[in-house]
Structures are given as structure tokens and as C-alpha cells.
Design a protein around this motif. Structure first.
Motif, PDB file in Angstrom:
ATOM      1  N   ASN A  29      12.648   3.263   2.879  1.00 37.44           N
ATOM      2  CA  ASN A  29      12.475   4.110   1.700  1.00 37.44           C
ATOM      3  C   ASN A  29      12.505   3.252   0.443  1.00 37.44           C
ATOM      4  OD1 ASN A  29      12.504   6.483   3.302  1.00 37.44           O
ATOM      5  ND2 ASN A  29      14.725   6.438   3.324  1.00 37.44           N
ATOM      6  N   PHE A  30      11.759   3.665  -0.550  1.00 40.90           N
ATOM      7  CA  PHE A  30      11.726   2.939  -1.809  1.00 40.90           C
ATOM      8  C   PHE A  30      12.834   3.464  -2.716  1.00 40.90           C
ATOM      9  CE2 PHE A  30       7.385   2.560  -0.194  1.00 40.90           C
ATOM     10  CZ  PHE A  30       7.278   1.182  -0.194  1.00 40.90           C
ATOM     11  N   VAL A  31      13.717   2.565  -3.132  1.00 41.66           N
ATOM     12  CA  VAL A  31      14.875   2.924  -3.937  1.00 41.66           C
ATOM     13  C   VAL A  31      14.570   2.658  -5.411  1.00 41.66           C
ATOM     14  CG1 VAL A  31      17.313   2.445  -4.362  1.00 41.66           C
ATOM     15  CG2 VAL A  31      16.409   2.339  -2.036  1.00 41.66           C
ATOM     16  N   GLY A  32      14.822   3.644  -6.259  1.00 37.21           N
ATOM     17  CA  GLY A  32      14.646   3.486  -7.694  1.00 37.21           C
ATOM     18  C   GLY A  32      13.247   3.776  -8.182  1.00 37.21           C
ATOM     19  N   ILE A  33      12.391   4.289  -7.327  1.00 39.17           N
ATOM     20  CA  ILE A  33      10.999   4.509  -7.716  1.00 39.17           C
ATOM     21  C   ILE A  33      10.883   5.568  -8.809  1.00 39.17           C
ATOM     22  CG2 ILE A  33      10.507   6.168  -5.872  1.00 39.17           C
ATOM     23  CD1 ILE A  33       7.703   4.894  -5.681  1.00 39.17           C
ATOM     24  N   GLU A  34      11.669   6.654  -8.682  1.00 42.98           N
ATOM     25  CA  GLU A  34      11.603   7.711  -9.697  1.00 42.98           C
ATOM     26  C   GLU A  34      12.057   7.191 -11.055  1.00 42.98           C
ATOM     27  OE1 GLU A  34      13.166   8.228  -6.749  1.00 42.98           O
ATOM     28  OE2 GLU A  34      11.865   9.685  -5.753  1.00 42.98           O
ATOM     29  N   ASP A  35      13.121   6.379 -11.064  1.00 44.81           N
ATOM     30  CA  ASP A  35      13.628   5.838 -12.321  1.00 44.81           C
ATOM     31  C   ASP A  35      12.604   4.920 -12.983  1.00 44.81           C
ATOM     32  OD1 ASP A  35      16.012   7.165 -11.871  1.00 44.81           O
ATOM     33  OD2 ASP A  35      16.961   5.440 -10.904  1.00 44.81           O
ATOM     34  N   VAL A  36      11.960   4.080 -12.188  1.00 36.40           N
ATOM     35  CA  VAL A  36      10.962   3.157 -12.733  1.00 36.40           C
ATOM     36  C   VAL A  36       9.782   3.931 -13.313  1.00 36.40           C
ATOM     37  CG1 VAL A  36       9.295   1.365 -12.121  1.00 36.40           C
ATOM     38  CG2 VAL A  36      11.622   1.224 -11.263  1.00 36.40           C
ATOM     39  N   VAL A  37       9.302   4.938 -12.575  1.00 30.71           N
ATOM     40  CA  VAL A  37       8.156   5.726 -13.043  1.00 30.71           C
ATOM     41  C   VAL A  37       8.531   6.521 -14.292  1.00 30.71           C
ATOM     42  CG1 VAL A  37       6.613   7.635 -12.463  1.00 30.71           C
ATOM     43  CG2 VAL A  37       7.011   5.824 -10.803  1.00 30.71           C
ATOM     44  N   THR A  38       9.705   7.143 -14.284  1.00 33.23           N
ATOM     45  CA  THR A  38      10.145   7.917 -15.452  1.00 33.23           C
ATOM     46  C   THR A  38      10.289   7.010 -16.667  1.00 33.23           C
ATOM     47  OG1 THR A  38      11.299   9.467 -14.013  1.00 33.23           O
ATOM     48  CG2 THR A  38      11.934   9.456 -16.333  1.00 33.23           C
ATOM     49  N   GLY A  39      10.886   5.845 -16.482  1.00 31.08           N
ATOM     50  CA  GLY A  39      11.023   4.891 -17.586  1.00 31.08           C
ATOM     51  C   GLY A  39       9.671   4.434 -18.105  1.00 31.08           C
ATOM     52  N   PHE A  40       8.738   4.197 -17.199  1.00 37.00           N
ATOM     53  CA  PHE A  40       7.395   3.773 -17.600  1.00 37.00           C
ATOM     54  C   PHE A  40       6.701   4.871 -18.401  1.00 37.00           C
ATOM     55  CE2 PHE A  40       2.856   3.096 -17.039  1.00 37.00           C
ATOM     56  CZ  PHE A  40       2.735   1.758 -17.374  1.00 37.00           C
ATOM     57  N   GLN A  92       0.837  -1.201   0.000  1.00 36.28           N
ATOM     58  CA  GLN A  92       0.000   0.000   0.000  1.00 36.28           C
ATOM     59  C   GLN A  92       0.874   1.254   0.000  1.00 36.28           C
ATOM     60  OE1 GLN A  92      -3.396  -0.087  -0.230  1.00 36.28           O
ATOM     61  NE2 GLN A  92      -3.227   2.091  -0.589  1.00 36.28           N
ATOM     62  N   GLN A  93       1.963   1.218   0.779  1.00 35.90           N
ATOM     63  CA  GLN A  93       2.897   2.346   0.797  1.00 35.90           C
ATOM     64  C   GLN A  93       3.496   2.565  -0.590  1.00 35.90           C
ATOM     65  OE1 GLN A  93       5.722   1.354   3.945  1.00 35.90           O
ATOM     66  NE2 GLN A  93       5.296   3.347   4.848  1.00 35.90           N
ATOM     67  N   LEU A  94       3.906   1.492  -1.227  1.00 37.14           N
ATOM     68  CA  LEU A  94       4.496   1.583  -2.559  1.00 37.14           C
ATOM     69  C   LEU A  94       3.486   2.152  -3.552  1.00 37.14           C
ATOM     70  CD1 LEU A  94       6.745   1.118  -4.594  1.00 37.14           C
ATOM     71  CD2 LEU A  94       6.019  -1.263  -4.765  1.00 37.14           C
ATOM     72  N   ASN A  95       2.257   1.644  -3.499  1.00 34.53           N
ATOM     73  CA  ASN A  95       1.215   2.160  -4.388  1.00 34.53           C
ATOM     74  C   ASN A  95       1.003   3.657  -4.183  1.00 34.53           C
ATOM     75  OD1 ASN A  95       0.800  -0.335  -5.525  1.00 34.53           O
ATOM     76  ND2 ASN A  95      -0.996  -0.805  -4.308  1.00 34.53           N
ATOM     77  N   ASN A  96       1.003   4.095  -2.919  1.00 37.97           N
ATOM     78  CA  ASN A  96       0.816   5.515  -2.625  1.00 37.97           C
ATOM     79  C   ASN A  96       1.966   6.354  -3.175  1.00 37.97           C
ATOM     80  OD1 ASN A  96      -1.598   5.061  -1.348  1.00 37.97           O
ATOM     81  ND2 ASN A  96      -0.758   5.105   0.703  1.00 37.97           N
ATOM     82  N   GLU A  97       3.187   5.864  -3.036  1.00 34.26           N
ATOM     83  CA  GLU A  97       4.350   6.596  -3.549  1.00 34.26           C
ATOM     84  C   GLU A  97       4.290   6.691  -5.072  1.00 34.26           C
ATOM     85  OE1 GLU A  97       6.738   8.260  -1.810  1.00 34.26           O
ATOM     86  OE2 GLU A  97       5.511   7.759  -0.082  1.00 34.26           O
ATOM     87  N   VAL A  98       3.918   5.601  -5.730  1.00 29.84           N
ATOM     88  CA  VAL A  98       3.799   5.617  -7.189  1.00 29.84           C
ATOM     89  C   VAL A  98       2.690   6.589  -7.601  1.00 29.84           C
ATOM     90  CG1 VAL A  98       3.177   4.260  -9.221  1.00 29.84           C
ATOM     91  CG2 VAL A  98       4.750   3.309  -7.535  1.00 29.84           C
ATOM     92  N   LEU A  99       1.557   6.546  -6.893  1.00 28.32           N
ATOM     93  CA  LEU A  99       0.446   7.447  -7.212  1.00 28.32           C
ATOM     94  C   LEU A  99       0.834   8.908  -7.059  1.00 28.32           C
ATOM     95  CD1 LEU A  99      -2.653   5.583  -5.770  1.00 28.32           C
ATOM     96  CD2 LEU A  99      -2.240   6.189  -8.145  1.00 28.32           C
ATOM     97  N   LYS A 100       1.651   9.220  -6.072  1.00 29.62           N
ATOM     98  CA  LYS A 100       2.109  10.599  -5.907  1.00 29.62           C
ATOM     99  C   LYS A 100       2.838  11.069  -7.160  1.00 29.62           C
ATOM    100  CE  LYS A 100       3.025  10.621  -0.938  1.00 29.62           C
ATOM    101  NZ  LYS A 100       4.123  10.695   0.039  1.00 29.62           N
TER     102      LYS A 100
END
Length: 196
Positions: free
Chosen positions: A128-139, A92-100
Motif C-alpha cells: 500500500n502507498f503510505v502518505g499518498i493522500e497527504d502528498v496529493v492534498t498538499g500539492f 505504474q501502480q503509484l501513477n494510477n493511485e495518484v490519478l484516481k
């Protein structure tokens, strides 16, 4: 936006309703996103409360367990159950961070959330979630059809070569011969209006 403000700017009454309606329509999207974020925040708080309650049960059982086999089995069962809640909480935390990161420009946030590769995002020792920005940007780069283009807001584009429609008489006077020739070839109507 208030009607009095528009009246003060000298906007005609018949245009004020159109402007107000358009303004409300543009805000509706952000209200929906805010409601979605509030809903997710509520789910996250509920999950956190459940985890805290489970942790308290486990601690209480550990204190009273001793050598009693039945209580140790109950303790093991609750620990396994708690591990499931912990995984749900992290998901749920990961989903919230991605949604942000995607909420402001995703056409359908839920669809993007299902498609994005969350396994590529790691959790560090501090939570902390590592690499989240890179994954979202790549997506976003790989799937631009799932995102809306950023709408221009605020002031218009700067005057000059990139936006010749905004050239003023003063700008035209300051232009070099080459820039004037370019303007003439790209937008002869504007060029003629500035010359005369």
C-alpha cells in the motif's frame, strides 16, 4: 438525459436541443477520464502479466540450474531484468493511485502527474502507498491553478443569509428585524419585491 423527460417537464422544444447539447458537452470530460483510466488499467494488467511471466522463468531456471555456472549467470540476468519490471510496475501502480485522486478535478492530469512529488510517497510491507493522500492534498493546496474549482451540482444553495437571492416570501416573514435590515442593505431590489 432524454428529450421525452424534458418535454414532460414542459420545456420548450427550442430549449431542449440546447439542454441536450450542454448535457453531452458536460459528459465528454468524464468519458475522456474514463477512457484514460481504462488505458492505464490495461497497461497495469500488461505489466502484471510480464512480471508473472518473468517470475515463472526465474522459478524454472532455479529448478534446473544446479551447479551450472552458465545457467546461474542467466538466472542472475533474468532476476535483474525482473527487478526492473517490478520497479516499472510499482511506478505504474503509484501513477494510477495518484490519478484516481486527481482525475476528477485536475485540468491536465498528465501534467500534474509529472509535477507531483512521488518520492515522498512510501510503499509499506503490504504493497500500500503510505502518505499518498497527504502528498496529493498538499500539492492541490500549493498549486490550485492546476485544478478546476468544483462545480456546484444538484440543488441550489440553501436559502437565507448566505444566499439572499433565494429568500422566499415565507422566509422573509420569519426573518428578524436585523435580518430584514441586512437584506435591505445588501439587496434592496429583493427586499422591495418581498415587502410588496
Amino acid at each position: 438525459m432524454r428529450r421525452e423527460f424534458l418535454r414532460g417537464l414542459g420545456v420548450a422544444e427550442d430549449l431542449i436541443d440546447s439542454i441536450i447539447n450542454q448535457h453531452h458537452d458536460s459528459l465528454r470530460e468524464y468519458r475522456e477520464k474514463a477512457e484514460e483510466a481504462d488505458n492505464l488499467r490495461s497497461q497495469l494488467e500488461t505489466a502484471q502479466q510480464e512480471i508473472t511471466a518473468r517470475d515463472e522463468q526465474i522459478t524454472a531456471l532455479k529448478e534446473t540450474a544446479g551447479d551450472n555456472e552458465e545457467l546461474l549467470n542467466k538466472l542472475k540476468e533474468l532476476e535483474e531484468k525482473n527487478a526492473g519490471y517490478d520497479e516499472k510496475f510499482r511506478a505504474q501502480q503509484l501513477n494510477n493511485e495518484v490519478l484516481k485522486l486527481i482525475a476528477k478535478d485536475a485540468i491536465n492530469s498528465d501534467q500534474v502527474l509529472k509535477l507531483i512529488d512521488k518520492d515522498a510517497i512510501e510503499l509499506d510491507d503490504k504493497g500500500n502507498f503510505v502518505g499518498i493522500e497527504d502528498v496529493v492534498t498538499g500539492f492541490k493546496t500549493d498549486n490550485p491553478h492546476l485544478f478546476q474549482e468544483a462545480k456546484r451540482r444538484g440543488r441550489p444553495a440553501p436559502k437565507g443569509e448566505d444566499n439572499p437571492h433565494e429568500v422566499t416570501k415565507e422566509d422573509f416573514i420569519k426573518m428578524s428585524y436585523t435580518d430584514r435590515a441586512k437584506l435591505h442593505s445588501e439587496n434592496p431590489e429583493l427586499f422591495n419585491s418581498l415587502v410588496n
